[in-house]
Design a protein around this motif. Structure first.
Motif, mmCIF file in Angstrom:
data_model
loop_
_atom_site.group_PDB
_atom_site.id
_atom_site.type_symbol
_atom_site.label_atom_id
_atom_site.label_comp_id
_atom_site.label_asym_id
_atom_site.label_seq_id
_atom_site.Cartn_x
_atom_site.Cartn_y
_atom_site.Cartn_z
ATOM 1 N N ARG A 50 73.368 -41.410 73.529
ATOM 2 C CA ARG A 50 74.054 -40.110 73.633
ATOM 3 C C ARG A 50 74.603 -39.877 75.028
ATOM 4 O O ARG A 50 75.701 -39.347 75.192
ATOM 5 N N TRP A 87 79.424 -36.688 70.072
ATOM 6 C CA TRP A 87 78.196 -37.046 69.366
ATOM 7 C C TRP A 87 78.298 -36.501 67.945
ATOM 8 O O TRP A 87 78.689 -35.353 67.748
ATOM 9 N N ARG A 88 77.969 -37.332 66.979
ATOM 10 C CA ARG A 88 78.031 -36.910 65.580
ATOM 11 C C ARG A 88 76.762 -36.148 65.228
ATOM 12 O O ARG A 88 75.660 -36.632 65.409
ATOM 13 N N GLU A 89 76.953 -34.905 64.741
ATOM 14 C CA GLU A 89 75.831 -34.035 64.388
ATOM 15 C C GLU A 89 76.096 -33.373 63.044
ATOM 16 O O GLU A 89 77.245 -33.154 62.672
ATOM 17 N N TRP A 129 78.795 -33.973 58.464
ATOM 18 C CA TRP A 129 78.863 -34.453 59.838
ATOM 19 C C TRP A 129 80.072 -33.853 60.538
ATOM 20 O O TRP A 129 81.080 -33.556 59.915
ATOM 21 N N TYR A 159 81.928 -34.182 64.862
ATOM 22 C CA TYR A 159 81.784 -34.702 66.226
ATOM 23 C C TYR A 159 81.829 -33.540 67.208
ATOM 24 O O TYR A 159 82.805 -32.802 67.262
ATOM 25 N N ASN A 188 80.439 -33.884 73.984
ATOM 26 C CA ASN A 188 79.152 -34.229 74.585
ATOM 27 C C ASN A 188 79.224 -34.291 76.112
ATOM 28 O O ASN A 188 78.510 -35.063 76.734
#
Length: 131
Positions: A78, A84-86, A101, A103, A106
């Protein structure tokens, strides 16, 4: 395995990185919680107050891995990843209440220009930017 993916920036149809979404199935317009910032040639979604407009697509594992690379996300690292894929919850549309999902940006976003209305397409029209 198939995944839902919310997109909100240059991956959208008609924008600069739309080709990366080739083969994905469009499920429809949607919005998610968060706020947008102008990162330069693209936007960044930052968790927090607000609503971000975009679209949800169905993608497979291979396409998700390719999109991770497009978004400069390094799985397992990370700190080195720009995005970051969340998971995020869809607020409206056919998938309201479901998790998909997305992005998230970050990097520090405090000094970046906010996109207050949360709609990147509208923003690039307003500022006269090609994307």
């Amino acid at each position: 395995m198939m995944h839902g993916l919310f997109i909100y920036g240059t991956l959208l149809p008609g924008l600069r990185l739309q080709a990366a979404m080739q083969g994905a199935e469009r499920l429809g317009p949607a919005s998610v919680p968060g706020r947008l910032v102008d990162v330069g040639r693209y936007p960044g979604l930052v968790p927090g107050e607000g609503v971000v407009a975009g679209e949800v697509y169905r993608v497979d594992e291979a396409q998700l891995a390719r999109l991770d690379a497009v978004e400069e996300m390094l799985p397992g690292d990370r700190a080195a990843s720009q995005y970051w894929r969340e998971p995020v919850q869809v607020l409206d549309g056919a998938l309201a209440g479901q998790q998909v999902w997305t992005y998230v940006y970050n990097r520090p976003a405090e000094a970046l220009t906010p996109i207050a209305h949360g709609d990147y397409r509208r923003y690039i029209r307003e500022v006269g930017r090609a994307s």
